[in-house]
Structures are given as C-alpha cells and as structure tokens.
Scaffold this motif. Structure first.
Motif, PDB file in Angstrom:
ATOM      1  N   PRO A   1     -34.632  19.294   5.526  1.00 27.81           N
ATOM      2  CA  PRO A   1     -34.514  19.981   4.214  1.00 27.81           C
ATOM      3  C   PRO A   1     -34.754  18.918   3.060  1.00 27.81           C
ATOM      4  O   PRO A   1     -34.758  17.722   3.472  1.00 27.81           O
ATOM      5  N   THR A   2     -35.686  19.577   2.461  1.00 28.28           N
ATOM      6  CA  THR A   2     -36.617  18.662   0.999  1.00 28.28           C
ATOM      7  C   THR A   2     -36.291  18.641  -0.109  1.00 28.28           C
ATOM      8  O   THR A   2     -35.310  19.767  -0.656  1.00 28.28           O
ATOM      9  N   GLU A   3     -35.320  17.123  -0.947  1.00 26.16           N
ATOM     10  CA  GLU A   3     -34.822  17.094  -2.170  1.00 26.16           C
ATOM     11  C   GLU A   3     -36.398  17.864  -3.566  1.00 26.16           C
ATOM     12  O   GLU A   3     -36.582  17.664  -2.996  1.00 26.16           O
ATOM     13  N   ALA A   4     -35.678  18.457  -4.121  1.00 28.02           N
ATOM     14  CA  ALA A   4     -36.321  19.045  -5.010  1.00 28.02           C
ATOM     15  C   ALA A   4     -36.702  17.536  -5.818  1.00 28.02           C
ATOM     16  O   ALA A   4     -36.056  16.918  -6.209  1.00 28.02           O
ATOM     17  N   ALA A   5     -38.049  17.546  -6.507  1.00 26.98           N
ATOM     18  CA  ALA A   5     -37.959  16.784  -7.803  1.00 26.98           C
ATOM     19  C   ALA A   5     -37.801  17.428  -8.895  1.00 26.98           C
ATOM     20  O   ALA A   5     -38.241  18.376  -9.505  1.00 26.98           O
TER      21      ALA A   5
ATOM     22  N   ASP B   1     -27.360   7.950   4.902  1.00 27.59           N
ATOM     23  CA  ASP B   1     -28.720   7.301   5.946  1.00 27.59           C
ATOM     24  C   ASP B   1     -28.393   6.530   6.963  1.00 27.59           C
ATOM     25  O   ASP B   1     -28.694   6.272   7.884  1.00 27.59           O
TER      26      ASP B   1
END
Length: 90
Positions: free
Chosen positions: A85-89, A3
């Motif tokens: 997109p989001t990261e899965a917890a 990032d």
C-alpha cells in the motif's frame, strides 16, 4: 521509525542465518545436508556466490540454478513491492 524496527529481524536473519549457510568461503556440498541446499536458496549470497563461482571457474556450467533462485527472489520482491500500500500524497 517503525520501518527501522521492522527491518531489524530481516537483517538479523540474513546476517546470522543466510551468510553462514551461503558457503561463500567453501562449497555448499561441504555443509551438512540440508543446510547446504537451504543456503543456496537464501538470497543474496548463496546463489550469487554459486553463480560467480560457476561463471569464473566452470564456464557457466552450473549457472542455471543460481540464476533461477535469484530470478525467483527478484520476482517475489517486485510483486511484494508493487502490492504494498502507498501513502496518499497530501
């Protein structure tokens, strides 16, 4: 760490291009064309400084264009943020 590396080109772009073209210390009309108009379309300084100048000195006479530019950039950021997109917890 990825990032940070991805943010560097964006930060350099705004530092080296958007800030000088914002005409924060002068009027955008004093910059050569089309650079003055381009600087007003780049966030955040160009449109924000024009908006502040319009409100402080000219009784909001020319606040429509800076508000439109800032609103457009805000909407674009929100759309991109929501579509990221989001990261899965886990």
């Amino acid at each position: 760490m990825d990032d940070v590396v991805a943010a560097d080109p964006a930060g350099l772009t705004f530092l080296l291009i958007a800030n000088p073209l914002s005409a924060a210390t002068s009027a955008p009309e004093l910059l050569p064309q089309p650079w003055g108009a381009l600087g007003q379309a780049l966030p955040p300084r160009g449109a924000m400084v024009s908006l502040l100048r319009s409100v402080a000195y000219f009784d909001r006479a020319a606040a429509t264009m800076p508000l439109t530019v800032l609103g457009s950039w805000t909407a674009a950021v929100l759309v991109l943020w929501r579509s990221a997109p989001t990261e899965a917890a886990g």
